[in-house]
Scaffold this motif. Structure first.
Motif, PDB file in Angstrom:
ATOM      1  N   ALA A   9     -30.359 -29.201   5.794  1.00  0.00           N
ATOM      2  CA  ALA A   9     -30.760 -28.451   4.539  1.00  0.00           C
ATOM      3  C   ALA A   9     -29.485 -27.568   4.096  1.00  0.00           C
ATOM      4  N   THR A  10     -29.695 -27.006   2.828  1.00  0.00           N
ATOM      5  CA  THR A  10     -28.559 -26.246   2.398  1.00  0.00           C
ATOM      6  C   THR A  10     -29.023 -25.003   1.673  1.00  0.00           C
ATOM      7  N   LEU A  11     -28.519 -23.877   2.287  1.00  0.00           N
ATOM      8  CA  LEU A  11     -28.908 -22.493   1.435  1.00  0.00           C
ATOM      9  C   LEU A  11     -28.061 -22.259   0.462  1.00  0.00           C
ATOM     10  N   LEU A  12     -28.250 -22.120  -0.721  1.00  0.00           N
ATOM     11  CA  LEU A  12     -27.386 -21.803  -1.730  1.00  0.00           C
ATOM     12  C   LEU A  12     -28.114 -21.129  -2.875  1.00  0.00           C
ATOM     13  N   TYR A  13     -27.412 -20.513  -3.802  1.00  0.00           N
ATOM     14  CA  TYR A  13     -27.618 -19.751  -5.153  1.00  0.00           C
ATOM     15  C   TYR A  13     -27.358 -20.892  -6.463  1.00  0.00           C
ATOM     16  N   ALA A  14     -28.557 -21.122  -6.918  1.00  0.00           N
ATOM     17  CA  ALA A  14     -28.556 -22.068  -7.895  1.00  0.00           C
ATOM     18  C   ALA A  14     -29.432 -21.814  -9.166  1.00  0.00           C
ATOM     19  N   GLU A  15     -29.243 -22.320 -10.293  1.00  0.00           N
ATOM     20  CA  GLU A  15     -30.134 -21.951 -11.516  1.00  0.00           C
ATOM     21  C   GLU A  15     -31.261 -23.282 -11.520  1.00  0.00           C
ATOM     22  N   PRO A  16     -32.315 -23.046 -11.757  1.00  0.00           N
ATOM     23  CA  PRO A  16     -33.428 -23.918 -11.992  1.00  0.00           C
ATOM     24  C   PRO A  16     -33.083 -24.711 -13.213  1.00  0.00           C
ATOM     25  N   PRO A  17     -33.577 -25.913 -13.673  1.00  0.00           N
ATOM     26  CA  PRO A  17     -34.565 -26.791 -12.832  1.00  0.00           C
ATOM     27  C   PRO A  17     -33.983 -27.287 -11.490  1.00  0.00           C
ATOM     28  N   TRP A  18     -34.618 -27.733 -10.580  1.00  0.00           N
ATOM     29  CA  TRP A  18     -34.448 -28.400  -9.189  1.00  0.00           C
ATOM     30  C   TRP A  18     -34.102 -29.820  -9.511  1.00  0.00           C
ATOM     31  N   PRO A  19     -33.303 -30.303  -8.728  1.00  0.00           N
ATOM     32  CA  PRO A  19     -33.218 -32.045  -8.799  1.00  0.00           C
ATOM     33  C   PRO A  19     -34.501 -32.759  -8.254  1.00  0.00           C
ATOM     34  N   ALA A  20     -34.937 -33.985  -8.851  1.00  0.00           N
ATOM     35  CA  ALA A  20     -35.931 -34.371  -8.286  1.00  0.00           C
ATOM     36  C   ALA A  20     -35.758 -35.055  -6.980  1.00  0.00           C
ATOM     37  N   ASP A  21     -34.959 -35.085  -6.534  1.00  0.00           N
ATOM     38  CA  ASP A  21     -34.778 -35.792  -4.980  1.00  0.00           C
ATOM     39  C   ASP A  21     -34.549 -34.675  -4.135  1.00  0.00           C
ATOM     40  N   MET A  22     -34.592 -33.341  -4.314  1.00  0.00           N
ATOM     41  CA  MET A  22     -34.736 -32.350  -3.193  1.00  0.00           C
ATOM     42  C   MET A  22     -35.880 -31.663  -3.247  1.00  0.00           C
ATOM     43  N   GLN A  23     -36.347 -31.311  -2.207  1.00  0.00           N
ATOM     44  CA  GLN A  23     -37.358 -30.237  -2.014  1.00  0.00           C
ATOM     45  C   GLN A  23     -36.669 -29.042  -1.718  1.00  0.00           C
ATOM     46  N   VAL A  24     -36.829 -27.971  -2.816  1.00  0.00           N
ATOM     47  CA  VAL A  24     -36.357 -26.602  -2.725  1.00  0.00           C
ATOM     48  C   VAL A  24     -37.297 -25.811  -2.503  1.00  0.00           C
ATOM     49  N   TYR A  25     -37.178 -24.757  -1.539  1.00  0.00           N
ATOM     50  CA  TYR A  25     -37.767 -23.470  -1.235  1.00  0.00           C
ATOM     51  C   TYR A  25     -37.303 -22.428  -1.746  1.00  0.00           C
ATOM     52  N   PRO A  26     -37.783 -21.925  -3.084  1.00  0.00           N
ATOM     53  CA  PRO A  26     -37.161 -20.788  -3.599  1.00  0.00           C
ATOM     54  C   PRO A  26     -37.263 -19.446  -2.751  1.00  0.00           C
ATOM     55  N   LEU A  27     -36.426 -18.567  -2.503  1.00  0.00           N
ATOM     56  CA  LEU A  27     -36.563 -17.582  -1.519  1.00  0.00           C
ATOM     57  C   LEU A  27     -36.311 -16.044  -2.402  1.00  0.00           C
ATOM     58  N   ARG A  28     -35.495 -15.977  -3.285  1.00  0.00           N
ATOM     59  CA  ARG A  28     -35.371 -14.788  -4.083  1.00  0.00           C
ATOM     60  C   ARG A  28     -34.510 -14.927  -5.085  1.00  0.00           C
ATOM     61  N   GLN A  29     -34.639 -14.321  -6.223  1.00  0.00           N
ATOM     62  CA  GLN A  29     -33.858 -14.061  -7.434  1.00  0.00           C
ATOM     63  C   GLN A  29     -32.660 -13.385  -6.947  1.00  0.00           C
ATOM     64  N   GLU A  30     -31.371 -13.716  -7.647  1.00  0.00           N
ATOM     65  CA  GLU A  30     -30.141 -13.137  -7.281  1.00  0.00           C
ATOM     66  C   GLU A  30     -30.123 -11.976  -8.184  1.00  0.00           C
ATOM     67  N   ARG A  31     -29.588 -10.794  -7.530  1.00  0.00           N
ATOM     68  CA  ARG A  31     -29.362  -9.677  -8.077  1.00  0.00           C
ATOM     69  C   ARG A  31     -27.941  -9.259  -7.751  1.00  0.00           C
ATOM     70  N   ILE A  32     -27.024  -9.019  -8.841  1.00  0.00           N
ATOM     71  CA  ILE A  32     -25.533  -8.643  -8.887  1.00  0.00           C
ATOM     72  C   ILE A  32     -25.404  -7.335  -9.322  1.00  0.00           C
ATOM     73  N   GLY A  33     -24.250  -6.694  -8.934  1.00  0.00           N
ATOM     74  CA  GLY A  33     -23.878  -5.436  -9.299  1.00  0.00           C
ATOM     75  C   GLY A  33     -22.509  -4.922  -8.862  1.00  0.00           C
ATOM     76  N   PRO A  34     -21.700  -4.153  -9.737  1.00  0.00           N
ATOM     77  CA  PRO A  34     -20.529  -3.524  -9.167  1.00  0.00           C
ATOM     78  C   PRO A  34     -20.514  -2.464  -7.767  1.00  0.00           C
ATOM     79  N   VAL A  35     -19.658  -2.805  -6.949  1.00  0.00           N
ATOM     80  CA  VAL A  35     -19.615  -1.926  -5.622  1.00  0.00           C
ATOM     81  C   VAL A  35     -18.008  -1.483  -5.551  1.00  0.00           C
TER      82      VAL A  35
END
Length: 298
Positions: free
Chosen positions: A143-169
């Protein structure tokens, strides 16, 4: 060669009836009707051209040919059961290789690894980190844990976990911090901003969601990977752009400040699993990750 064998469903029905010496009990074991088992046995007898059962009062008894086929079926099905059990055991003992970005591994995953191993002791988790582009189809990767933008490819089972949030630090140690804190987000348009080549559009995405003109942003020091970018921010070298998940612990500890908050992007953190992989262990890991992320947000 396949045409030399009778129907496996018929053989299975016959084996159960022969072992239990009852069509009714065979039907119960196989969760089908009495008539379905009887039809399978008749089909098998017609195909072989020989009787396998004879009437014995209200019951049935095996003919000599039936006893011969019963013994052969018993040995064959026992061999299949043993082979399947061995395969399941091998699969359970095989390592579950999880690929993920090195920055995510170092800043979020490793601090929670002891807890994961304690709560999922049978997973046999192995980790593979990379700051380059991750290939969820790479052979050997479970399995691979990664950030990506939908839609998901048909040959993958993708378990969405959370929306990405970004900001300046930035670090409280940054020399320009006093001039930036308590100022609106527009103040960053005059700042030479730390950035990373692995996510060149992050500052632009943030600016657009703040209603700012991204063309006015100024790039300062660049870094090859996100991990190095965050180390630079922690060292007080400037203002960096970062996923909230990777800096939450630093913000909680006061090592970093996020005075302008975080905004959602189109990317989602997800667990990507090739369809060829067994989904059970992946589902366990996805459930665990989902709970751990909820607790991180609490």
């Amino acid at each position: 060669m396949a045409r030399d064998l009778p129907s496996l469903n018929a053989l299975r029905a016959f084996e159960a009836a022969a072992r239990l010496e009852s069509v009714s009990q065979a039907a119960g074991e196989l969760h089908v009707t009495h008539g379905a088992v009887s039809r399978q046995i008749r089909q098998l007898e017609d195909e072989l051209g020989i009787a396998l059962f004879s009437k014995a009062g209200r019951g049935i008894s095996l003919t000599p040919a039936g006893r011969q086929l019963r013994d052969a079926c018993r040995d064959a099905f026992d061999g299949l059961r043993e082979a399947c059990m061995a395969l399941r055991q091998d699969q359970q003992q095989a390592p579950f290789l999880l690929a993920c970005p090195g920055s995510l591994l170092a800043r979020w995953f490793i601090p929670r690894l002891d807890r994961l191993n304690a709560e999922l002791p049978d997973l046999n988790l192995h980790l593979s980190a990379s700051e380059g582009e991750l290939d969820p189809r790479r052979p050997g990767v479970s399995a691979t844990l990664l950030y990506a933008e939908p839609p998901w490819p048909a040959d993958m089972q993708v378990y969405p976990l959370r929306q990405e949030r970004i900001g300046p630090v930035l670090s409280p140690r940054y020399a320009g911090a006093a001039c930036l804190l308590d100022q609106p987000a527009e103040v960053l348009l005059g700042e030479a901003l730390l950035h990373t080549r692995s996510r060149p559009g992050a500052w632009r995405d943030w600016a657009e969601r703040q209603g700012l003109d991204a063309a006015q942003l100024r790039n300062g020091q660049g870094f090859e990977h996100l991990y190095y970018l965050l180390e630079a921010a922690l060292s007080g070298l400037g203002v960096a752009i970062a996923p909230q998940l990777l800096v939450a612990d630093d913000i909680a500890a006061g090592r970093l400040l996020a005075p302008w908050g975080f905004v959602e992007t189109r990317h989602q953190l997800g667990l990507w699993v090739p369809e060829r992989q067994p989904q059970g262990p992946a589902q366990q890991l996805a459930d665990w990750l989902g709970k751990a992320l909820q607790q991180a947000d609490a």
